[in-house]
Motif scaffolding. Structure first.
Motif, PDB file in Angstrom:
ATOM      1  N   SER A 142       0.837  -1.162   0.035  1.00  8.80           N
ATOM      2  CA  SER A 142      -0.025   0.022  -0.007  1.00  8.80           C
ATOM      3  C   SER A 142       1.008   1.225  -0.049  1.00  8.80           C
ATOM      4  CB  SER A 142      -0.760   0.016   1.251  1.00  8.80           C
ATOM      5  OG  SER A 142      -0.182   0.006   2.360  1.00  8.80           O
ATOM      6  N   CYS A 143       0.244   2.348  -0.207  1.00  8.96           N
ATOM      7  CA  CYS A 143       1.091   3.759  -0.237  1.00  8.96           C
ATOM      8  C   CYS A 143       0.379   4.844   0.588  1.00  8.96           C
ATOM      9  CB  CYS A 143       1.010   4.089  -1.681  1.00  8.96           C
ATOM     10  SG  CYS A 143       1.621   5.651  -1.910  1.00  8.96           S
ATOM     11  N   HIS A 144       1.137   5.390   1.277  1.00 11.64           N
ATOM     12  CA  HIS A 144       0.575   6.687   2.066  1.00 11.64           C
ATOM     13  C   HIS A 144       0.620   7.785   1.322  1.00 11.64           C
ATOM     14  CE1 HIS A 144       1.125   4.403   6.120  1.00 11.64           C
ATOM     15  NE2 HIS A 144       2.084   3.741   5.591  1.00 11.64           N
ATOM     16  N   LEU A 145      -0.806   8.522   1.117  1.00  8.15           N
ATOM     17  CA  LEU A 145      -0.954   9.595   0.756  1.00  8.15           C
ATOM     18  C   LEU A 145      -1.466  10.885   1.681  1.00  8.15           C
ATOM     19  CD1 LEU A 145      -2.504   8.293  -2.740  1.00  8.15           C
ATOM     20  CD2 LEU A 145      -0.399   9.102  -2.463  1.00  8.15           C
ATOM     21  N   LEU A 146      -1.043  11.963   1.352  1.00 13.48           N
ATOM     22  CA  LEU A 146      -1.571  12.793   2.308  1.00 13.48           C
ATOM     23  C   LEU A 146      -2.651  13.548   1.352  1.00 13.48           C
ATOM     24  CD1 LEU A 146      -1.873  15.182   4.653  1.00 13.48           C
ATOM     25  CD2 LEU A 146      -0.003  16.262   3.520  1.00 13.48           C
ATOM     26  N   PRO A 147      -3.900  13.661   2.066  1.00 16.51           N
ATOM     27  CA  PRO A 147      -5.149  14.189   1.176  1.00 16.51           C
ATOM     28  C   PRO A 147      -4.569  15.637   0.762  1.00 16.51           C
ATOM     29  CG  PRO A 147      -6.042  13.078   2.911  1.00 16.51           C
ATOM     30  CD  PRO A 147      -4.525  13.045   3.052  1.00 16.51           C
ATOM     31  N   HIS A 148      -4.933  16.231  -0.544  1.00 18.03           N
ATOM     32  CA  HIS A 148      -4.304  17.327  -1.054  1.00 18.03           C
ATOM     33  C   HIS A 148      -4.567  18.446   0.026  1.00 18.03           C
ATOM     34  CE1 HIS A 148      -4.407  15.016  -4.917  1.00 18.03           C
ATOM     35  NE2 HIS A 148      -3.188  15.475  -4.581  1.00 18.03           N
ATOM     36  N   VAL A 149      -3.296  19.341   0.209  1.00 12.42           N
ATOM     37  CA  VAL A 149      -3.355  20.394   1.257  1.00 12.42           C
ATOM     38  C   VAL A 149      -3.825  21.712   0.449  1.00 12.42           C
ATOM     39  CG1 VAL A 149      -1.839  19.346   2.938  1.00 12.42           C
ATOM     40  CG2 VAL A 149      -0.988  20.594   1.234  1.00 12.42           C
ATOM     41  N   ASP A 150      -3.524  21.612  -0.785  1.00 12.89           N
ATOM     42  CA  ASP A 150      -3.956  22.775  -1.237  1.00 12.89           C
ATOM     43  C   ASP A 150      -5.436  23.003  -1.599  1.00 12.89           C
ATOM     44  OD1 ASP A 150      -3.969  24.928  -3.198  1.00 12.89           O
ATOM     45  OD2 ASP A 150      -2.947  24.297  -4.757  1.00 12.89           O
ATOM     46  N   SER A 151      -6.221  22.277  -2.508  1.00 18.00           N
ATOM     47  CA  SER A 151      -7.486  22.508  -2.511  1.00 18.00           C
ATOM     48  C   SER A 151      -8.021  21.170  -3.286  1.00 18.00           C
ATOM     49  CB  SER A 151      -8.047  23.952  -3.213  1.00 18.00           C
ATOM     50  OG  SER A 151      -7.736  23.668  -4.670  1.00 18.00           O
ATOM     51  N   ASN A 152      -9.435  21.136  -3.405  1.00 18.88           N
ATOM     52  CA  ASN A 152      -9.952  19.851  -4.279  1.00 18.88           C
ATOM     53  C   ASN A 152      -9.873  20.420  -5.731  1.00 18.88           C
ATOM     54  OD1 ASN A 152     -10.474  18.142  -2.240  1.00 18.88           O
ATOM     55  ND2 ASN A 152     -12.389  19.267  -1.599  1.00 18.88           N
ATOM     56  N   GLU A 153      -9.612  21.596  -5.969  1.00 23.40           N
ATOM     57  CA  GLU A 153      -9.664  22.163  -7.221  1.00 23.40           C
ATOM     58  C   GLU A 153      -8.380  21.764  -8.092  1.00 23.40           C
ATOM     59  OE1 GLU A 153      -9.521  26.562  -9.928  1.00 23.40           O
ATOM     60  OE2 GLU A 153      -9.617  26.271  -7.501  1.00 23.40           O
ATOM     61  N   SER A 154      -8.515  21.224  -9.179  1.00 22.30           N
ATOM     62  CA  SER A 154      -7.278  20.793 -10.101  1.00 22.30           C
ATOM     63  C   SER A 154      -6.695  22.265 -10.784  1.00 22.30           C
ATOM     64  CB  SER A 154      -7.820  19.903 -11.264  1.00 22.30           C
ATOM     65  OG  SER A 154      -6.416  19.525 -11.882  1.00 22.30           O
ATOM     66  N   ARG A 155      -5.257  22.149 -10.764  1.00 21.18           N
ATOM     67  CA  ARG A 155      -4.727  23.188 -11.202  1.00 21.18           C
ATOM     68  C   ARG A 155      -3.660  22.850 -12.271  1.00 21.18           C
ATOM     69  NH1 ARG A 155      -4.727  27.688  -7.469  1.00 21.18           N
ATOM     70  NH2 ARG A 155      -5.371  27.337  -5.388  1.00 21.18           N
ATOM     71  N   PHE A 156      -3.413  24.078 -12.900  1.00 18.57           N
ATOM     72  CA  PHE A 156      -2.577  23.738 -14.227  1.00 18.57           C
ATOM     73  C   PHE A 156      -1.115  23.233 -13.630  1.00 18.57           C
ATOM     74  CE2 PHE A 156      -5.583  26.153 -16.331  1.00 18.57           C
ATOM     75  CZ  PHE A 156      -5.321  26.004 -17.562  1.00 18.57           C
ATOM     76  N   HIS A 157      -0.714  23.643 -12.594  1.00 19.85           N
ATOM     77  CA  HIS A 157       0.641  23.373 -11.976  1.00 19.85           C
ATOM     78  C   HIS A 157       0.506  23.971 -10.486  1.00 19.85           C
ATOM     79  CE1 HIS A 157       4.872  22.901 -11.040  1.00 19.85           C
ATOM     80  NE2 HIS A 157       4.715  22.364 -11.908  1.00 19.85           N
ATOM     81  N   PRO A 158       0.353  23.011  -9.514  1.00 22.96           N
ATOM     82  CA  PRO A 158       0.324  23.499  -8.071  1.00 22.96           C
ATOM     83  C   PRO A 158       1.294  24.009  -7.683  1.00 22.96           C
ATOM     84  CG  PRO A 158      -0.444  20.918  -8.284  1.00 22.96           C
ATOM     85  CD  PRO A 158       0.074  21.753  -9.626  1.00 22.96           C
ATOM     86  N   PHE A 159       1.282  24.817  -6.528  1.00 20.92           N
ATOM     87  CA  PHE A 159       2.638  25.714  -6.019  1.00 20.92           C
ATOM     88  C   PHE A 159       2.343  25.576  -4.382  1.00 20.92           C
ATOM     89  CE2 PHE A 159      -0.435  28.991  -7.016  1.00 20.92           C
ATOM     90  CZ  PHE A 159      -0.732  29.471  -6.114  1.00 20.92           C
ATOM     91  N   TRP A 160       3.673  25.459  -3.745  1.00 18.92           N
ATOM     92  CA  TRP A 160       3.609  25.356  -2.324  1.00 18.92           C
ATOM     93  C   TRP A 160       3.186  26.755  -1.694  1.00 18.92           C
ATOM     94  CZ3 TRP A 160       4.600  21.658   1.045  1.00 18.92           C
ATOM     95  CH2 TRP A 160       4.964  21.908   2.254  1.00 18.92           C
ATOM     96  N   ARG A 161       2.463  26.666  -0.696  1.00 19.27           N
ATOM     97  CA  ARG A 161       2.167  27.498   0.214  1.00 19.27           C
ATOM     98  C   ARG A 161       2.468  27.432   1.681  1.00 19.27           C
ATOM     99  NH1 ARG A 161      -3.083  26.870  -1.525  1.00 19.27           N
ATOM    100  NH2 ARG A 161      -3.500  26.876   0.792  1.00 19.27           N
ATOM    101  N   TYR A 162       2.999  28.288   2.180  1.00 19.49           N
ATOM    102  CA  TYR A 162       3.578  27.901   3.584  1.00 19.49           C
ATOM    103  C   TYR A 162       2.403  27.665   4.623  1.00 19.49           C
ATOM    104  CZ  TYR A 162       8.372  29.183   2.232  1.00 19.49           C
ATOM    105  OH  TYR A 162       9.607  29.092   1.594  1.00 19.49           O
ATOM    106  N   ASP A 163       1.074  27.999   4.415  1.00 21.50           N
ATOM    107  CA  ASP A 163       0.294  27.565   5.350  1.00 21.50           C
ATOM    108  C   ASP A 163      -0.096  26.113   5.252  1.00 21.50           C
ATOM    109  OD1 ASP A 163      -1.168  27.395   2.988  1.00 21.50           O
ATOM    110  OD2 ASP A 163      -2.764  28.885   3.396  1.00 21.50           O
ATOM    111  N   MET A 164       0.712  25.268   4.523  1.00 20.22           N
ATOM    112  CA  MET A 164       0.590  23.962   4.304  1.00 20.22           C
ATOM    113  C   MET A 164       1.481  23.130   5.256  1.00 20.22           C
ATOM    114  SD  MET A 164       0.865  23.601   0.089  1.00 20.22           S
ATOM    115  CE  MET A 164      -0.183  24.360  -0.951  1.00 20.22           C
ATOM    116  N   GLU A 165       2.494  23.961   5.645  1.00 17.21           N
ATOM    117  CA  GLU A 165       3.589  23.395   6.479  1.00 17.21           C
ATOM    118  C   GLU A 165       3.279  22.466   7.712  1.00 17.21           C
ATOM    119  OE1 GLU A 165       7.877  24.565   8.406  1.00 17.21           O
ATOM    120  OE2 GLU A 165       7.034  25.630   6.597  1.00 17.21           O
ATOM    121  N   LYS A 166       2.184  22.972   8.436  1.00 17.75           N
ATOM    122  CA  LYS A 166       1.844  22.229   9.811  1.00 17.75           C
ATOM    123  C   LYS A 166       1.424  21.070   9.481  1.00 17.75           C
ATOM    124  CE  LYS A 166      -0.793  22.759  13.918  1.00 17.75           C
ATOM    125  NZ  LYS A 166      -1.884  23.706  14.611  1.00 17.75           N
ATOM    126  N   ARG A 167       0.247  20.923   8.358  1.00 18.60           N
ATOM    127  CA  ARG A 167      -0.224  19.862   8.179  1.00 18.60           C
ATOM    128  C   ARG A 167       0.790  18.661   7.358  1.00 18.60           C
ATOM    129  NH1 ARG A 167      -5.167  18.822   4.127  1.00 18.60           N
ATOM    130  NH2 ARG A 167      -5.855  16.641   4.238  1.00 18.60           N
TER     131      ARG A 167
END
Length: 408
Positions: A142-167
């Motif tokens: 099996s594989c461990h995946l973190l549910p997407h911390v950005d949003s449920n919206e699909s983006r052309f190219h996701p980018f990192w935001r610092y409010d993601m760091e805690k999760r």
């Protein structure tokens, strides 16, 4: 002269590799004049674009607004990113092969814990994740995946935001260790690497980390340096330029999209770890990595370890999923791939340097492992103009034959 506009980022190693491929194709044509900007991936088109007059565009479109502006120019265009729904990438890296490649690498090292990470949803990151998961599932893991911390919206190219760091930090801390972790982009991998350093999570001893794109600037920043998949950006750029030229000349395009296989994994310090707890098998792997090119046999290996062949094979399969002979052949093929890419040695010389006792056996084994003959592999890599300037140790993908045939 044909005036060609490149809207491809110069801020990333992938974009610069694409531009290099386009540039080399343009030099071959001799009638191309290329205009490009120093830009990031997420920049919109410049204000003067409305007044621009030219013959063709190659773009990496990163937003709906950019896509709308580009559509208004009624000139041939080749798209290399898109959103996967309304705007499609017409020349792209093989995301499925990348997922298989990363999973197979971790499996070959004996990992039993696996994780995959992308900071957000996009059509290409989802393809990579699903391929990684499926390859592991087929092997019984099996594989461990973190549910997407950005949003449920699909983006052309996701980018990192610092409010993601805690999760993300909480997820990394809770992962079982040791674990093989693949990030679907180098940008994400470098953020994971930084968090691990902050929390005292040891790389590669606790987390063995692989990124994607082999951006040399990014990969060489952290200590230990980041291992990464080389996506063959040069070849993508070259193919894109060829496709644009066909469109401008009204020539046949062939089937789309054009899929370009990755070069392989460039191994650096972030994966320099062997998780197998069985001392005999750990030692067996070390011997094979050192002696496979010298014609090592299973009988010799068992004698060196003081084990019967049957015991060695049973335990080797238990921890690696392969027989010792399969591992010896695999490493011989990997070394042969490097020599085919980087040297002009004859096939006979390469076969003996890589531990094969006959040319016929070498060709048969190479075809069985890769789906290609050694000569075809060398021709394809020369066409890609790949320059391996960082490491001699590259874990190369098994190129999918149908994809290669489409691109030849």
């Amino acid at each position: 002269m044909k005036n060609i506009l490149l809207l491809v980022e110069t801020s990333r190693g992938f974009g610069r590799g694409v531009i290099k491929g386009i540039s080399n194709y343009a030099h071959e044509q001799s009638n191309w004049s290329i205009q490009f900007l120093d830009r990031s991936l997420h920049e919109e088109v410049p204000l003067w674009f409305k007044e621009w007059q030219g013959d063709g565009i190659i773009s990496r479109c990163s937003s709906d607004s950019m896509a709308r502006l580009l559509r208004r120019k009624e000139v041939p265009r080749v798209e290399l990113l898109g959103d996967g729904h309304k705007v499609f990438s017409e020349v792209r890296a093989c995301d499925v092969t990348m997922g298989k490649l990363a999973a197979t690498w971790f499996l070959s090292r004996g990992f039993v814990n696996f994780a995959c990470f992308s900071c957000g949803r996009s059509w290409w990151s989802e393809k990579r994740e699903k391929s990684f998961e499926k390859t592991l599932a087929d092997a019984g893991h099996s594989c461990h995946l973190l549910p997407h911390v950005d949003s449920n919206e699909s983006r052309f190219h996701p980018f990192w935001r610092y409010d993601m760091e805690k999760r993300v930090t909480q997820w990394l801390v809770r992962l079982p260790k040791p674990i093989g972790l693949w990030a679907t982009a180098d940008d994400d991998a470098i953020q994971l690497h930084t968090i691990c350093q902050k929390k005292g999570i040891r790389i590669p001893d606790e987390i063995s980390l692989i990124g994607t794109s082999n951006d040399l600037l990014i990969c060489n920043i952290p200590r230990p340096n980041l291992s990464s998949i080389d996506t063959n950006a040069y070849r993508i750029g070259y193919q894109a330029a060829e496709l644009l030229n066909n469109r401008m000349n009204g020539a046949s395009e062939g089937s789309l999209p054009i899929i370009v296989p990755p070069i392989g994994i460039v191994e650096r310090g972030s994966t320099d770890y062997d998780p197998i707890p069985d001392d005999d098998i750990h030692q067996a792997l070390q011997i094979i990595r050192k002696e496979a090119v010298n014609g090592l046999t299973v009988e010799e290996l068992s004698r060196m370890l003081g084990l019967s062949r049957r015991t060695l094979e049973r335990n080797f399969i238990k921890w690696t999923g392969r027989t010792p002979k399969q591992e010896i052949i695999r490493l011989g093929i990997e070394n042969a791939k490097r020599l085919l890419r980087e040297s002009s040695l004859t096939l006979t010389a390469i076969s003996f340097r890589c531990g094969f006792n006959s040319l016929r056996y070498f060709i048969a084994a190479f075809r069985r492992e890769t789906g290609m003959t050694p000569s075809s592999y060398r021709s394809f890599m020369q066409l890609s103009n790949y320059e391996n300037s960082i490491s001699d140790v590259v874990y190369t993908s098994s190129l999918l034959q149908d994809q290669v045939d489409r691109n030849r």
